[in-house]
Structure formats: structure tokens, C-alpha cells
Design a protein around this motif. Structure first.
Motif: not given
Length: 493
Positions: A190-193, A195-196
Motif C-alpha cells: 500500500n504505497w499511499a500508507s 508515503g504517509m
């Protein structure tokens, strides 16, 4: 006369021999002392494995659970050796606590936080880093979690050895990510996680540093540089204590009491305001009584900040035990669940015996190997006194609350060490400002560039080492985890 002389010579020779033997014994003890710690740690890991064998010895896949329990114990020891230093380092560096006192308080509070307030449900894949449904079967998932446990523990162990405080949570995140990529490819992450989490690497230490520097500026302006320092302390120290206790009440309500009751942020803030007001009212007469007879100088102020600093360190340790321990043993809980039910889930209950391994492992790691990192955080980055260390502890709690409000996954390590850096760099800036004002007042005063570099109040070598360790924690743990998963999947098939 010959007899007594010979007797004296014999006794003198015997004293010399005994002295040599004593020196040999002392040298042997000094050399063997590190081996004692390693031996105790190894014994705890073996006991954790044996306990799992007693609980699961007759069940299918028990060997996997036994191996995972041993790895979980190894990981918990490394958390105690590295992560707990962030809570106790400032108090020890400021001489508000002795090393022994800090270790006892931290061991008790960390264990209490893990066992009493540790979340009974935890995200086993570290806040959605990978998609478990992308795994082919539960056996692949178990190997991935085993690789994540071992790789994160190895990385934290290496960081402790070189003297770099790193985030154990980020190490677990990197380990889970690396194993997931090795098992199912880059699409499973999950690249969004991610990134966060990467964003939090920058925001959390900066925010912690700015808040700590802000409180130090307030203490300097309102208390330390006032004509009557004691009167100023009587006015403002109870306010700071109220802010501290209110902040920690909010912090523990949001982050540390999930197992007992679920509290939303607005309710937690209301609880913090009430607790802060009560503590302000209660501490004002105590500070007035404690300040009686103190001399009007900065050294006297340290007495007034000593006890609040010890309390803040204990509360930080309790909250750390309630949160980070569960995250660290999450992969172990995932392995136990997958082995028992033949399936994997995003969230599972953490068995009590898993939390016991985490709690006791942290205590052993702290007692055996923690002093090195405690000294690093407390005294080797910049010089701390009770006022500066108090600012660091307060900024850690406030930053976690702000990050929770923003929805950012933060590391207590990054925040606390960022607070230490913030205090140190603020002192440098403030010192340069005062030197500049003095130089302008005396036009003849000039300070050479070499002297300015010598007067730096933050050790640049430690700053660069720690920042570099932060940056490479996730990729390093991911690479190690991917390699471990590859070996497991090829050796066990």
C-alpha cells in the motif's frame, strides 16, 4: 632477628600475589561482563520458545509458533535496548534520575503499559502496509511475518550496536514491506500508507524540535531571565505542570487506554483540560513551598523541574508500552492466528502470553543493553538540564496528539530525539544571538570562525549518524526481510 624479617618478606610477597590475583579477577570480570548480558538474553529467548512449546507442543505447526515466539522475544529485547532510551535519556542526562532509577521506572512502566493498557486488537500488517489477500496461502503469510520479525530485530540490534536510536515501528514496517514484496511483488504494498510514513519521518522530528524549542524559549523569557526568578517560577511552573499533566491525560486517553475504553479526540482533550486545571491548582502551593529559601539564580530552578520531569518520563514509558509493544509483537500474533485458523486477517487478538513476552523482553533488553542509548540521547547529543529535558518530554506528548489529529503515523523515537535536537539548536541560536549583541556593544570584540565552530552545542557527528539511520531504516529492514523470506521459502519447500 632473621625470623621476623623473613616473615615480613613472606607476608609482603603474599600481599603482592593476592593483589595480582585480584587484578586478574577484576580484568576477567570486566571482559566477561558483556557476555553475561548476552547469556541472559539468550536464556530469555529460549524460555519464550519453551513456553510456546508447552502451550502448542501437541498442535499442528507448533514448530513455527515456537520459532516465532523466540523471534518475538528477540525483537522485544531489542526494543528495550533501543526504543526505551528516548523516554528515559533526557531525565538521566539532566541528572533528575540515576541510571539505575531510570531503568527500574522504565521497566515497571513499560511492562504495566503493555499488560494493562496494550491494545488487545492490533493491525498485524502494520497499519495496512501490505495486502494479505495477495499471499498465495497462509504458509506464505507466516513466512513473511517470520521474515519481518527477524529482519526488524536484526536491524534494531545493529542500530543499537552503532549507537543510533531508531524507530522499532518503522523497522517492523520495513520488514513487513520487504517480505510482502518478496512474496507477492510490488503491487501488494500500500504505497499511499508508505508515503504517509515517509512524510512522518520529516514532520515528526521537526514538529517535536519546534515545540521543545518553543517551550525552552518560554522558560528562558518568562523565568530564567527575569529579575526575580523565584517569583517568576512560582507563577509559571504550576502552569507548565498543568500543561504537562493535561497533555499526558489527553495522550493516554487517545493512545494508551484502547484496551479499557475507546475515547475520541474531543473527549480526550476535555479530559486533558480538566486534569490540567486540577494539577495546576494542586501544584501551585507545592511549588511555593518548595521554592522557599532558594537563591535567585538559574541553578535553583532545576530543583523545581526535577519531579515533573521524572513523572513525565514514567508516563512516556507507560504510553510507549501500551502502543509500540503491540505493534512490535503484531507479526507474532499474526503467525499464531494464521497457524491456528489456517487463514490470515488484517486484525487479530493478541494472546496474553504474546504480550507477556513483549513486556518482559523489553524489561530485559532495557536492563541489559539500554544504558548505552540512554547516555547517547541524554548527554551525548547536547547537554541537558531539567528545564531542557522537561521541554523534550512535553513536546513528545504534544506532538503525538497533534499527529493523531492529523492522521499521521509517527515514531516516538523520531519525536523525542527531534526534541533533543530542537533544544540543542535553539541553544546554539540563542547563544549566537547574545554573542552578537555583546560584539555589537563592544566593537573591538571579534570571534574567530574556529572558535565559533568549537562553541557549537549540538554534536554534528551524532546528528548525521542518527539522521542517516532514520533514512535507511525502512529500506534496510526491507532488504534484510526480503532476503530472509527468500531463504525461508527455498529452504522449507
Amino acid at each position: 632477628m632473621a625470623g621476623p624479617d623473613n616473615s615480613k618478606k613472606q607476608w609482603h610477597t603474599l600481599d603482592k600475589d593476592l593483589n595480582r590475583i585480584n587484578r586478574v579477577e577484576q580484568a576477567t570480570f570486566h571482559v566477561a561482563r558483556p557476555m553475561v548480558g548476552l547469556g541472559v538474553a539468550l536464556a530469555f529467548i529460549i524460555v519464550a520458545g519453551l513456553a510456546a512449546a508447552v502451550l502448542f507442543g501437541g498442535q499442528q505447526g507448533s514448530a513455527v509458533v515456537i520459532a516465532a515466539a523466540a523471534l518475538g522475544a528477540y525483537m522485544a529485547i531489542n526494543i528495550g535496548a533501543n526504543d526505551v532510551a528516548n523516554n528515559m535519556g533526557p531525565a538521566v542526562g539532566a541528572n533528575a534520575l540515576t541510571m539505575g532509577g531510570a531503568i527500574v521506572i522504565a521497566a515497571l512502566c513499560e511492562s504495566a503499559g503493555a499488560l494493562l493498557a496494550g491494545g488487545d486488537v492490533v493491525s498485524t500488517i502494520s497499519k495496512g502496509i501490505i495486502d494479505p489477500s495477495s499471499m498465495a496461502d497462509s504458509r506464505i503469510f507466516i513466512w513473511a511475518m517470520m521474515a519481518a520479525l527477524l529482519s526488524s530485530a536484526l536491524w534494531v540490534n545493529l542500530a543499537t550496536w552503532i549507537g543510533a536510536p531508531v524507530s522499532t515501528t518503522h523497522s517492523v514496517v520495513g520488514g513487513v514491506m520487504g517480505a510482502g514484496i518478496a512474496a507477492a511483488g510490488f503491487a501488494t504494498v500500500n504505497w499511499a500508507s508508505m508515503g504517509m510514513i515517509a512524510l512522518s519521518w520529516v514532520i515528526s522530528p521537526l514538529l517535536g524540535g519546534v515545540i521543545a524549542a518553543g517551550f525552552l524559549w518560554f522558560i528562558k523569557a518568562r523565568i530564567m531571565y527575569q529579575p526575580d526568578k523565584i517569583a517568576a517560577a512560582r507563577r509559571w511552573v504550576p502552569v507548565l505542570i498543568g500543561i504537562m499533566m493535561g497533555t499526558f491525560a489527553t495522550y493516554l486517553s487517545v493512545k494508551g487506554l484502547k484496551k479499557i475504553v475507546s475515547i475520541d479526540l474531543p473527549t480526550a482533550l476535555l479530559i486533558g483540560v480538566i486534569v490540567g486545571a486540577l494539577c495546576y491548582i494542586g501544584s501551585a502551593p507545592l511549588i511555593r513551598r518548595q521554592s522557599e529559601g532558594l537563591e535567585n539564580r538559574n541553578k535553583s530552578l532545576k530543583v523545581l523541574f526535577g519531579l515533573p520531569l521524572v513523572i513525565s518520563a514514567a508516563l512516556l514509558s507507560f504510553a510507549h508500552g501500551a502502543n509500540d509493544v503491540a505493534n512490535a509483537v503484531g507479526p507474532l500474533a499474526a503467525i499464531v492466528h494464521a497457524n491456528a485458523f489456517g487463514e490470515f486477517a488484517g486484525k487479530v487478538n493478541i494472546p496474553l502470553w504474546v504480550m507477556v513476552i513483549g513486556a518482559f523482553g523489553i524489561s530485559f533488553g532495557l536492563i541489559l543493553f539500554g544504558p548505552k542509548l540512554i547516555r547517547m540521547v541524554g548527554s551525548q547529543i547536547t547537554k541537558l538540564n531539567p528545564m531542557r529535558a522537561y521541554c523534550v518530554a512535553l513536546s513528545a506528548a504534544i506532538t503525538v496528539i497533534v499527529a493523531s489529529w492529523l492522521g499521521l503515523p509517527v515514531s516516538s523515537t523520531h519525536i523525542a530525539v527531534g526534541g533533543v535536537f530542537g533544544v540543542g539548536f535553539f541553544r546554539e541560536w540563542y547563544h549566537e544571538k547574545r554573542v552578537g549583541e555583546t560584539a555589537r556593544a563592544k566593537a573591538s570584540t571579534r570571534i574567530a570562525a574556529e572558535e565559533r565552530r568549537r562553541r557549537k552545542l549540538v554534536r554534528r557527528s551524532h546528528f548525521m549518524t542518527i539522521v542517516a539511520a532514520w533514512v535507511i531504516t525502512v529500506p534496510a529492514a526491507a532488504l534484510i526481510s526480503g532476503g530472509v523470506f527468500y531463504l525461508l521459502s527455498h529452504l522449507l519447500t
